[in-house]
Design a protein around this motif. Sequence first.
Motif, PDB file in Angstrom:
ATOM      1  N   THR A   1       0.834  -1.197   0.000  1.00 30.97           N
ATOM      2  CA  THR A   1       0.000   0.000   0.000  1.00 30.97           C
ATOM      3  C   THR A   1       0.871   1.249   0.000  1.00 30.97           C
ATOM      4  O   THR A   1       0.589   2.213  -0.717  1.00 30.97           O
ATOM      5  CB  THR A   1      -0.940   0.012   1.218  1.00 30.97           C
ATOM      6  N   LYS A   2       1.945   1.226   0.777  1.00 31.94           N
ATOM      7  CA  LYS A   2       2.860   2.363   0.827  1.00 31.94           C
ATOM      8  C   LYS A   2       3.516   2.592  -0.531  1.00 31.94           C
ATOM      9  O   LYS A   2       3.629   3.727  -0.992  1.00 31.94           O
ATOM     10  CB  LYS A   2       3.927   2.130   1.896  1.00 31.94           C
ATOM     11  N   GLU A   3       3.926   1.529  -1.195  1.00 34.18           N
ATOM     12  CA  GLU A   3       4.521   1.644  -2.520  1.00 34.18           C
ATOM     13  C   GLU A   3       3.491   2.155  -3.537  1.00 34.18           C
ATOM     14  O   GLU A   3       3.807   2.989  -4.388  1.00 34.18           O
ATOM     15  CB  GLU A   3       5.088   0.304  -2.978  1.00 34.18           C
TER      16      GLU A   3
ATOM     17  N   ASP B   1       0.927   4.059  -2.888  1.00 36.54           N
ATOM     18  CA  ASP B   1       0.756   5.489  -2.607  1.00 36.54           C
ATOM     19  C   ASP B   1       1.893   6.297  -3.217  1.00 36.54           C
ATOM     20  O   ASP B   1       1.669   7.371  -3.782  1.00 36.54           O
ATOM     21  CB  ASP B   1       0.693   5.752  -1.102  1.00 36.54           C
ATOM     22  N   TYR B   2       3.116   5.795  -3.113  1.00 34.07           N
ATOM     23  CA  TYR B   2       4.269   6.489  -3.672  1.00 34.07           C
ATOM     24  C   TYR B   2       4.152   6.591  -5.197  1.00 34.07           C
ATOM     25  O   TYR B   2       4.388   7.644  -5.773  1.00 34.07           O
ATOM     26  CB  TYR B   2       5.565   5.779  -3.283  1.00 34.07           C
TER      27      TYR B   2
ATOM     28  N   SER C   1       0.915  11.666 -10.151  1.00 38.44           N
ATOM     29  CA  SER C   1       0.279  12.965 -10.003  1.00 38.44           C
ATOM     30  C   SER C   1       1.298  14.098 -10.175  1.00 38.44           C
ATOM     31  O   SER C   1       1.022  15.106 -10.846  1.00 38.44           O
ATOM     32  CB  SER C   1      -0.382  13.057  -8.628  1.00 38.44           C
TER      33      SER C   1
ATOM     34  N   THR D   1       1.396   6.408  -7.070  1.00 40.83           N
ATOM     35  CA  THR D   1       0.294   7.292  -7.470  1.00 40.83           C
ATOM     36  C   THR D   1       0.644   8.761  -7.223  1.00 40.83           C
ATOM     37  O   THR D   1       0.293   9.622  -8.030  1.00 40.83           O
ATOM     38  CB  THR D   1      -1.035   6.927  -6.765  1.00 40.83           C
ATOM     39  N   ASP D   2       1.361   9.057  -6.135  1.00 42.06           N
ATOM     40  CA  ASP D   2       1.829  10.432  -5.907  1.00 42.06           C
ATOM     41  C   ASP D   2       2.800  10.853  -7.003  1.00 42.06           C
ATOM     42  O   ASP D   2       2.753  11.992  -7.484  1.00 42.06           O
ATOM     43  CB  ASP D   2       2.512  10.564  -4.547  1.00 42.06           C
TER      44      ASP D   2
END
Length: 74
Positions: free
Chosen positions: A7-9, A11-12, A18, A14-15
Amino acid sequence: MMEPISTKELDYVTDSISNEDLIIKQCAVLAASTQQNATHLLCMDIINVHNHHYNTLMQTLHQHVPIAPTQNYN
């Protein structure tokens, strides 16, 4: 065999997608508004680099879709 990304990866990634998208859009605005050819060409080069980054990140996500864990919300 690839391991699912955490999940942390996710999030990274997808950030990062963006951020790449924002850079592309900002450079496109500058390229369209400048009167200087050198600035326009520099912006277009930057857009190309960040489009490549964006596409690489998207490919990474698509490669992990088949092994992503599924969540059942029932």
